[in-house]
Design a protein around this motif. Sequence first.
Motif, PDB file in Angstrom:
ATOM      1  N   UNK A 275       0.865  -1.176   0.000  1.00  0.00           N
ATOM      2  CA  UNK A 275       0.000   0.000   0.000  1.00  0.00           C
ATOM      3  C   UNK A 275       0.903   1.228   0.000  1.00  0.00           C
ATOM      4  N   UNK A 276       0.659   2.136  -0.939  1.00  0.00           N
ATOM      5  CA  UNK A 276       1.494   3.342  -1.015  1.00  0.00           C
ATOM      6  C   UNK A 276       1.212   4.234   0.191  1.00  0.00           C
ATOM      7  N   UNK A 277       2.269   4.552   0.941  1.00  0.00           N
ATOM      8  CA  UNK A 277       2.103   5.322   2.163  1.00  0.00           C
ATOM      9  C   UNK A 277       2.608   6.741   2.069  1.00  0.00           C
ATOM     10  N   UNK A 278       3.387   7.039   1.037  1.00  0.00           N
ATOM     11  CA  UNK A 278       3.925   8.386   0.897  1.00  0.00           C
ATOM     12  C   UNK A 278       4.184   8.651  -0.586  1.00  0.00           C
ATOM     13  N   UNK A 279       3.865   9.853  -1.029  1.00  0.00           N
ATOM     14  CA  UNK A 279       4.091  10.278  -2.407  1.00  0.00           C
ATOM     15  C   UNK A 279       5.483  10.899  -2.483  1.00  0.00           C
ATOM     16  N   UNK A 280       6.458  10.134  -2.976  1.00  0.00           N
ATOM     17  CA  UNK A 280       7.848  10.593  -2.973  1.00  0.00           C
ATOM     18  C   UNK A 280       8.029  11.886  -3.769  1.00  0.00           C
ATOM     19  N   UNK A 281       7.441  11.958  -4.964  1.00  0.00           N
ATOM     20  CA  UNK A 281       7.612  13.167  -5.779  1.00  0.00           C
ATOM     21  C   UNK A 281       6.895  14.354  -5.137  1.00  0.00           C
ATOM     22  N   UNK A 282       5.693  14.130  -4.598  1.00  0.00           N
ATOM     23  CA  UNK A 282       4.949  15.205  -3.949  1.00  0.00           C
ATOM     24  C   UNK A 282       5.648  15.711  -2.695  1.00  0.00           C
ATOM     25  N   UNK A 283       6.159  14.783  -1.879  1.00  0.00           N
ATOM     26  CA  UNK A 283       6.872  15.168  -0.667  1.00  0.00           C
ATOM     27  C   UNK A 283       8.159  15.925  -1.007  1.00  0.00           C
TER      28      UNK A 283
ATOM     29  N   UNK B 153      12.453  14.888  -9.547  1.00  0.00           N
ATOM     30  CA  UNK B 153      12.105  16.200  -8.987  1.00  0.00           C
ATOM     31  C   UNK B 153      13.352  16.958  -8.569  1.00  0.00           C
ATOM     32  N   UNK B 154      14.299  16.263  -7.969  1.00  0.00           N
ATOM     33  CA  UNK B 154      15.543  16.902  -7.542  1.00  0.00           C
ATOM     34  C   UNK B 154      16.338  17.435  -8.725  1.00  0.00           C
ATOM     35  N   UNK B 155      16.378  16.653  -9.811  1.00  0.00           N
ATOM     36  CA  UNK B 155      17.183  17.046 -10.966  1.00  0.00           C
ATOM     37  C   UNK B 155      16.657  18.304 -11.639  1.00  0.00           C
ATOM     38  N   UNK B 156      15.365  18.591 -11.454  1.00  0.00           N
ATOM     39  CA  UNK B 156      14.758  19.762 -12.083  1.00  0.00           C
ATOM     40  C   UNK B 156      14.876  21.023 -11.231  1.00  0.00           C
ATOM     41  N   UNK B 157      15.409  20.877 -10.015  1.00  0.00           N
ATOM     42  CA  UNK B 157      15.449  22.013  -9.089  1.00  0.00           C
ATOM     43  C   UNK B 157      16.815  22.688  -9.105  1.00  0.00           C
ATOM     44  N   UNK B 158      16.837  23.968  -9.382  1.00  0.00           N
ATOM     45  CA  UNK B 158      18.043  24.784  -9.251  1.00  0.00           C
ATOM     46  C   UNK B 158      17.624  26.240  -9.144  1.00  0.00           C
ATOM     47  N   UNK B 159      18.546  27.077  -8.762  1.00  0.00           N
ATOM     48  CA  UNK B 159      18.232  28.501  -8.599  1.00  0.00           C
ATOM     49  C   UNK B 159      18.909  29.310  -9.698  1.00  0.00           C
ATOM     50  N   UNK B 160      18.153  30.240 -10.268  1.00  0.00           N
ATOM     51  CA  UNK B 160      18.690  31.193 -11.227  1.00  0.00           C
ATOM     52  C   UNK B 160      19.090  32.453 -10.458  1.00  0.00           C
ATOM     53  N   UNK B 161      20.284  32.913 -10.683  1.00  0.00           N
ATOM     54  CA  UNK B 161      20.760  34.111  -9.992  1.00  0.00           C
ATOM     55  C   UNK B 161      21.469  35.031 -10.983  1.00  0.00           C
ATOM     56  N   UNK B 162      21.417  36.338 -10.713  1.00  0.00           N
ATOM     57  CA  UNK B 162      22.128  37.283 -11.563  1.00  0.00           C
ATOM     58  C   UNK B 162      22.211  38.651 -10.911  1.00  0.00           C
ATOM     59  N   UNK B 163      23.255  39.379 -11.220  1.00  0.00           N
ATOM     60  CA  UNK B 163      23.458  40.703 -10.648  1.00  0.00           C
ATOM     61  C   UNK B 163      24.024  41.616 -11.735  1.00  0.00           C
ATOM     62  N   UNK B 164      23.427  42.815 -11.862  1.00  0.00           N
ATOM     63  CA  UNK B 164      23.923  43.767 -12.852  1.00  0.00           C
ATOM     64  C   UNK B 164      23.378  45.156 -12.545  1.00  0.00           C
ATOM     65  N   UNK B 165      24.253  46.155 -12.546  1.00  0.00           N
ATOM     66  CA  UNK B 165      23.839  47.540 -12.394  1.00  0.00           C
ATOM     67  C   UNK B 165      23.013  47.818 -11.155  1.00  0.00           C
ATOM     68  N   UNK B 166      23.381  47.225 -10.045  1.00  0.00           N
ATOM     69  CA  UNK B 166      22.660  47.472  -8.806  1.00  0.00           C
ATOM     70  C   UNK B 166      21.414  46.621  -8.623  1.00  0.00           C
TER      71      UNK B 166
END
Length: 341
Positions: free
Chosen positions: A199-207, A288-301
């Motif tokens: 019986x499925x007890x936890x949704x791995x992708x959802x969690x 789900x983990x492979x699709x997660x990353x942060x986009x960052x950038x800095x320019x002109x203040x």
Amino acid sequence: MPILNATVHRIQKMGDAPARLEPAQAPLPQTDILDALLEGLNKAYHAKSKAWGHFSDTEAGAEEASEGSEPVSPLPGELADYLAERRDFLALTRGIAERLTALLDAHLSVSGDLIVLDTRFGDGRFLTLALLHHREGFAVDEHLAVIPARQLNLAQMSLAARIDLTQWQAGHSRQYLSWTRDRGGKALAEGFAALLGAVEGVDASGETRTLLRAFSDFVEKEDLPEEASREKTDALIGYASDQASRGEPITLEELSEVLDEQQPKAFFEHIRNADYGLSPEIPPDRKTLSQFRRFTGRSGGVSISFDSHLLGSSIEYDDAADRLIIKQVPKQLKDQIKGKN
């Protein structure tokens, strides 16, 4: 990882003929080759998409439930007998193989070898089973001639499952059982789960998605500098990926310590206070983990940082106009802008 018991049963399926079981007559001897196979099997299994859960709460060992209901899997009862030394390993695995033969006969038209291993790792004991198919390969013999060689194809693992016997017997967990669910269609997947009594007890992708959302909220609340935010993201993904590679869950308290050694309880307290509904231990979902990353950038203040999953929803990028559109402005930023005006 010491192997306590191992065996292989062959299931033959040729054309329209009924599937036929060729049962093993004895357990496999413990060899270096078997140890190497187990290592490769574990790596292949941990990379698969899996469901996580537990045995049905219906009384184990019964052949059928009440009249008119679905049959109950005998596997939990058979496992209990095996662990109590009332059933030998060959009898345990042959019962699994017989039921799997009937399942394959109904849903698949391929032969395969069912390998079942009882192993111990650290303080844990595990039962692993996998249906493996063959592929044609090549080898070089002692005369340096190229010869054909049939090989077990670990990548083509139609059906597989892993039971943490220690957690099951302890009775404290609802996710001691995992099984593959990415091949053969819905009927085969449901049939395999029924065979296991799972019986499925936890949704791995959802969690996992909820955990990443909690992390994003935490980073935003802490208002971390760009470099610190990136470091924590890398730490989270690194820890979660390592746990996935070992087939172990993400432990929230342990993850909190990994994210900040100076304030090891900070992320854990954030999750608890915000009530995300997360379990203390989460089976990591690789996709789900492979699709997660942060986009960052800095320019002109201007400094911008956001999680990749927000792109296309609350954040849009207009390539033609070279514009980034933020649909949901953070409250803290909004208040600062209004105060300035």
